[in-house]
Design an enzyme around this catalytic site. Structure first.
Site, PDB file in Angstrom:
ATOM      1  N   CYS A 203      -3.310   1.271 -11.208  1.00 30.13           N
ATOM      2  CA  CYS A 203      -2.638   1.705 -12.442  1.00 30.13           C
ATOM      3  C   CYS A 203      -1.878   3.007 -12.258  1.00 30.13           C
ATOM      4  O   CYS A 203      -0.775   3.183 -12.792  1.00 30.13           O
ATOM      5  CB  CYS A 203      -3.669   1.864 -13.558  1.00 30.13           C
ATOM      6  SG  CYS A 203      -4.414   0.317 -14.087  1.00 30.13           S
TER       7      CYS A 203
ATOM      8  N   CYS B 185      -0.642   9.001  -0.670  1.00 29.65           N
ATOM      9  CA  CYS B 185       0.065   8.112  -1.593  1.00 29.65           C
ATOM     10  C   CYS B 185       0.062   8.816  -2.954  1.00 29.65           C
ATOM     11  O   CYS B 185      -0.119  10.031  -3.012  1.00 29.65           O
ATOM     12  CB  CYS B 185      -0.603   6.738  -1.660  1.00 29.65           C
ATOM     13  SG  CYS B 185      -2.287   6.798  -2.321  1.00 29.65           S
TER      14      CYS B 185
END
Length: 353
Positions: free
Chosen positions: A188, A316
């Site tokens: 998400c 990331c």
């Protein structure tokens, strides 16, 4: 302790519901794993409905980026443990039930001890390692588990491992998805999620728990509900005959080697480590903090680089994909000096505030 029937009078008045149903809720013990976007509405509605004992397992702290969908928390809670905040607020919501905080990460070492204390498990996790671990542990211990997942505008819900009338078991998560490559699936925080979706799917999960405990209605067993928040359309996908997965144990969970933002910045200043951006080209173009760049599916082509020279720190958006990538690298070459940036770019920029 007798439940406060006046408090629950509206649900007791339901057709097919009764004081006996309310007493079943009062006697039930439910474990919610994950106190995030799904866990918050699950916990709130099970608390409100009068489930007697609710355990909440989570080891994370509240961050600013949680607040748009994790509705138990406020800006004043940032930096504090989720389970402590959640249990405190839920206890205020319903003083007549028991809240049990499990401030820990669910692992192969503790999962059986924890779930054996409960009648049913609710999966509110956001990573595949824990999802498979919970599924396998519930199969081994013969407990039902209520599944939920959200991403962008789509959510899913199901109930696994229910005992059928003939004594057989309904499908479990591995019967549908025997395995996944977690490095290839954004979460998400990376791909986004509309906040209301967490509430919708979380409420559906809570609904399935109430139905299971009170033996009311038809469960989402042997099928998966898929909901599209953009069109408000939902569909039920029946799971046909599957080759039943024989689950007799589970793999040991492995901690991801991580470095904090502070440690990474110090390492960069000392020239003792190198950054590796494993996001997509589009993400890289939008924002980055330097280092070389290749995507997760190019790890094999870059193993020589990863195994030689300075310490490598993969990053990331949130640290989840890089964490999975580090596990892949360490599995292939245990001696590799690779780490994941804890919290990813999100933590990096929050550190600068």
């Amino acid at each position: 302790m007798e439940p406060d029937f006046l408090r629950y009078s509206c649900q007791i008045a339901l057709p097919g519901f009764s004081k006996a149903s309310q007493q079943l809720l009062q006697q039930a013990k439910v474990l919610i794993v994950g106190a995030g976007g799904l866990g918050c509405p699950i916990a709130q509605y099970l608390t409100a409905s009068g489930v007697g004992t609710i355990g909440i397992a989570d080891f994370d702290i509240v961050s600013i980026s949680n607040l748009h969908r994790q509705i138990l928390y406020t800006p004043d809670d940032v930096g504090q443990k989720k389970v402590a905040i959640a249990c405190k607020k839920l206890q205020q919501q319903n003083p007549g039930i028991k809240l049990v905080p499990h401030d820990l990460r669910i692992t192969s070492d503790n999962v059986l001890d924890i779930i054996n204390q409960y009648d049913i498990v609710v999966d509110g996790t956001d990573n595949f390692e824990t999802r498979y671990l919970l599924n396998d542990a519930c199969v081994i211990t013969n407990k039902p588990i209520v599944y939920g997942a959200i991403y962008q505008f789509e959510g899913q819900a199901a109930v696994w491992n229910i005992t059928n009338a003939d004594g057989s078991k309904s499908p479990n998560y591995r019967d549908l998805f025997s395995q996944v490559d977690a490095t290839q699936i954004p979460n998400c925080a990376d791909g986004g999620v509309i906040p209301t979706l967490a509430g919708i799917i979380g409420c559906i999960q809570a609904n399935e728990v109430i139905k299971y405990i009170t033996k009311t209605g038809e469960l989402l067993a042997g099928k998966v509900m898929v909901f599209d928040a953009l069109t408000l359309q939902s569909r039920i996908i029946k799971i046909g005959k599957t080759t039943k997965t024989n689950i007799t144990g589970f793999a040991s969970t492995v901690d991801t080697p991580t470095l904090s933002v502070k440690e990474v910045k110090q390492g960069l200043a000392d020239n003792t480590l190198e950054l590796v951006d494993i996001r997509t080209d589009q993400e890289r173009d939008e924002i980055n903090i330097g280092g070389i760049h290749f995507e997760v599916d190019e790890i094999d082509d870059n193993m020589d680089y990863l195994l030689n020279g300075k310490v490598k720190v993969l990053y990331c958006s949130t640290g989840k994909r890089s964490g999975e990538a580090v596990k892949v690298i360490k599995k292939r070459s245990p001696q590799a000096k690779v780490f994941s940036l804890e919290g990813g770019l999100q933590a990096w920029f929050e550190h600068d505030l």
